[in-house]
Design a protein around this motif. Structure first.
Motif, PDB file in Angstrom:
ATOM      1  N   UNK A 253       0.831  -1.212   0.000  1.00 44.94           N
ATOM      2  CA  UNK A 253       0.000   0.000   0.000  1.00 44.94           C
ATOM      3  C   UNK A 253       0.866   1.262   0.000  1.00 44.94           C
ATOM      4  N   UNK A 254       2.001   1.194   0.681  1.00 51.56           N
ATOM      5  CA  UNK A 254       2.922   2.337   0.683  1.00 51.56           C
ATOM      6  C   UNK A 254       3.475   2.582  -0.716  1.00 51.56           C
ATOM      7  N   UNK A 255       3.823   1.519  -1.423  1.00 49.41           N
ATOM      8  CA  UNK A 255       4.328   1.655  -2.786  1.00 49.41           C
ATOM      9  C   UNK A 255       3.279   2.279  -3.691  1.00 49.41           C
ATOM     10  N   UNK A 256       2.011   1.927  -3.479  1.00 46.83           N
ATOM     11  CA  UNK A 256       0.927   2.503  -4.281  1.00 46.83           C
ATOM     12  C   UNK A 256       0.801   4.006  -4.035  1.00 46.83           C
ATOM     13  N   UNK A 257       1.016   4.413  -2.781  1.00 42.39           N
ATOM     14  CA  UNK A 257       0.990   5.848  -2.461  1.00 42.39           C
ATOM     15  C   UNK A 257       2.049   6.577  -3.274  1.00 42.39           C
ATOM     16  N   UNK A 258       3.237   6.019  -3.337  1.00 42.62           N
ATOM     17  CA  UNK A 258       4.344   6.668  -4.025  1.00 42.62           C
ATOM     18  C   UNK A 258       4.182   6.688  -5.545  1.00 42.62           C
TER      19      UNK A 258
ATOM     20  N   UNK B 209       1.384  12.964  -7.172  1.00 41.02           N
ATOM     21  CA  UNK B 209       1.738  13.867  -6.081  1.00 41.02           C
ATOM     22  C   UNK B 209       3.232  13.821  -5.786  1.00 41.02           C
ATOM     23  N   UNK B 210       3.861  12.644  -5.983  1.00 40.21           N
ATOM     24  CA  UNK B 210       5.267  12.459  -5.611  1.00 40.21           C
ATOM     25  C   UNK B 210       6.221  12.612  -6.799  1.00 40.21           C
TER      26      UNK B 210
ATOM     27  N   UNK C 291      15.661  10.833  -6.032  1.00 37.42           N
ATOM     28  CA  UNK C 291      15.246   9.534  -6.574  1.00 37.42           C
ATOM     29  C   UNK C 291      15.229   8.396  -5.550  1.00 37.42           C
ATOM     30  N   UNK C 292      16.037   8.508  -4.493  1.00 36.94           N
ATOM     31  CA  UNK C 292      16.141   7.433  -3.501  1.00 36.94           C
ATOM     32  C   UNK C 292      15.275   7.687  -2.258  1.00 36.94           C
ATOM     33  N   UNK C 293      14.293   8.561  -2.375  1.00 39.81           N
ATOM     34  CA  UNK C 293      13.532   8.956  -1.184  1.00 39.81           C
ATOM     35  C   UNK C 293      12.827   7.782  -0.514  1.00 39.81           C
ATOM     36  N   UNK C 294      12.487   6.753  -1.288  1.00 40.50           N
ATOM     37  CA  UNK C 294      11.744   5.613  -0.718  1.00 40.50           C
ATOM     38  C   UNK C 294      12.564   4.844   0.317  1.00 40.50           C
TER      39      UNK C 294
END
Length: 517
Positions: free
Chosen positions: A58-63, A67-68, A76-79
């Motif tokens: 679900x977190x990956x879907x947010x990203x 918006x991001x 690029x490495x914010x995740x």
């Protein structure tokens, strides 16, 4: 002042714990922090598994959201610094595993608590469980974080909507938190539902009721935790950053704009001159980030409350929203419009009910009849039923006015450095409402309804065709009614003949008409 760090400096090398990151405001908050405070060490985001998807998924879907996009380009490495913490606010201890609790205790020093049910018509038992018990569980968790320097709870400006003037303070709750929690513990859901109208009293719903009690609970039990309460009013689409008009749900004004644009919402109860206390999500988020900074850098024995509202600083009325939504939905129409947009607010119950009957329900039945005879799925009556329920829950807020104090907002702005004021703009006086409303209408089209801007020319042509059909339909109706009158009323017959005579004379003067005769 020189010893006080700037906002980005304060957050640098810290670990943050955020609940509600899958919600609208939570996403905008996370994006702003990632983009404007790039030296934050780590983010721990409470996310529950849902519909067969794990928390990390679900977190990956947010990203994946637009918006991001800006954060993706900048960092690029914010995740790599974002971690999903599996849990749920309705579970004891949020259901967080001990190994993850140990990480939070070691790493976290700032907490933003945004998770809540925002459904206005939520059953009392679940609303209390999420909005009151969830807050108590958060306070218990905060007391296990030895490095905690700032805890910010997101409430609502309407938690105390039974007051006409709302100051930045905690008001006596309708029922003490202990009494409410005790009652909910032994009462079943059915009994609570029966008692809900009496419990809620002169508040409009369980949401504002439980939010008020949650504020009182925090005031009683926060102890030595450095705590602040943030009260935004009606949070709408973003204004400027990172994308103008970004929104991902149909709550509040967004649902109204979508329904107006499709032509299915044409009238609702409300005061044309009442204040629509709207606050763009990016301004609300900027203020929220600064409150976290202020709470951690300006230690105070008394917990501060911050109203984030626009009504007394830069007034927008529901009448202005009515006109703006019509203008911009005609300029930038939605696709597959059922009827020409024609929104209206009225305080008259009789006029409202008549319009709902003749301008909402009757056309819906006619369109469903057409769908039925053409072998397609009927939907318009069902849409109107859902719309009536959704709009009904907003009528309390579109029909009243409140006066909010904003002393702490101005105090917070004064405490910021000139650079931070540019990075974290939250003063509502900076909003140009016509620009914002057009951006909001386009954002509803792009991000909620998933319609491409490149298809606007085709949508405009479709709307023009609909306008011509509407004009012809009105002419046919007028002629039919008039002819019926002509047969019965001598005066009407005389007027009819005069109008025809004028029309013939005008046509005879036209060159093309003269040559053809």
């Amino acid at each position: 002042m020189s010893s006080i760090p700037s906002v980005p400096e304060f957050y640098a090398d810290r670990g943050l714990f955020i609940t509600g990151a899958t919600g609208f405001l939570g996403k905008v908050l996370l994006e702003k922090l990632l983009r404007s405070c790039p030296d934050i060490k780590s983010y721990y985001l409470l996310i529950r598994p849902k519909k067969g998807k794990e928390s990390q998924e679900r977190l990956e879907e947010i990203f994946d959201s637009k918006l991001f996009d800006k954060v993706r380009n900048l960092y690029p490495d914010f995740k790599l610094k974002c971690f999903a913490v599996e849990g749920d606010i309705i579970k004891e201890g949020f259901g967080i595993e001990q190994s993850q609790l140990d990480i939070l205790a070691r790493e976290v020093s700032v907490v933003f608590h945004s998770a809540a049910t925002i459904k206005f018509d939520e059953e009392m038992k679940l609303s209390v469980e999420m909005n009151v018990v969830g807050v108590r569980r958060m306070l218990e968790l905060c007391k296990q974080l030895p490095n905690l320097v700032s805890f910010v709870h997101i409430s609502t400006a309407y938690a105390n909507c039974d007051q006409s003037e709302i100051r930045e303070e905690i008001y006596p709750p309708p029922l003490s938190p202990k009494q409410l929690l005790s009652a909910v513990e032994w009462m079943d859901a059915e009994t609570l539902n029966t008692l809900t109208p009496k419990m809620v009293g002169n508040r409009p719903n369980t949401y504002t009721y439980t939010k008020s009690i949650a504020e009182s609970l925090i005031n009683e039990e926060h102890g030595s935790i450095p705590t602040a309460i943030f009260r935004p009013s009606i949070v709408g689409a973003t204004y400027m950053e990172p994308i103008g008009g970004w929104v991902d749900n149909v709550n509040g004004p967004t649902g109204l704009l979508a329904a107006i644009g499709k032509g299915v919402l044409r009238i609702m109860k409300g005061d044309f001159n009442a204040t629509a206390d709207l606050i763009p999500a990016d301004l609300a988020t900027n203020m929220l980030v600064c409150i976290g900074w202020y709470t951690g850098t300006h230690r105070s024995e008394k917990m501060k409350v911050f109203n984030c509202t626009s009504g007394q600083l830069n007034k927008l009325t529901w009448g202005q929203i009515e006109r703006a939504s019509y203008n911009y939905m005609m300029k930038n129409p939605l696709e597959n419009v059922a009827r020409i947009p024609n929104p209206r607010f009225t305080k008259s119950v009789i006029w409202h009910d008549m319009n709902v009957l003749f301008d909402h329900m009757l056309p819906a039945y006619m369109m469903d009849f057409y769908m039925w005879i053409s072998g397609r799925r009927r939907m318009f009556v069902r849409i109107q039923d859902k719309l009536r329920k959704a709009v009904g829950s907003l009528e309390y807020f579109t029909s009243k006015d409140w006066v909010f104090s904003n002393d702490n907002m101005f105090m917070l702005e004064e405490c910021l450095s000139p650079e931070d004021r540019k990075t974290f703009v939250f003063n509502p006086k900076t909003i140009d409402w016509p620009t914002y409303m057009e951006t909001y209408c386009l954002g509803t089209k792009r991000f909620v309804l998933k319609e491409e801007i490149s298809q606007l020319p085709q949508a405009r042509k479709s709307l023009q065709r609909l306008q011509r059909l509407h004009f012809l339909f009105n002419i046919v109706i007028f002629v039919v009614i008039w002819r019926l009158l002509v047969k019965r009323v001598a005066v009407a017959r005389v007027i009819w003949n005069m109008v025809l005579g004028w029309a013939v004379r005008i046509l005879q003067k036209l060159p093309g008409f003269a040559r053809s005769t």
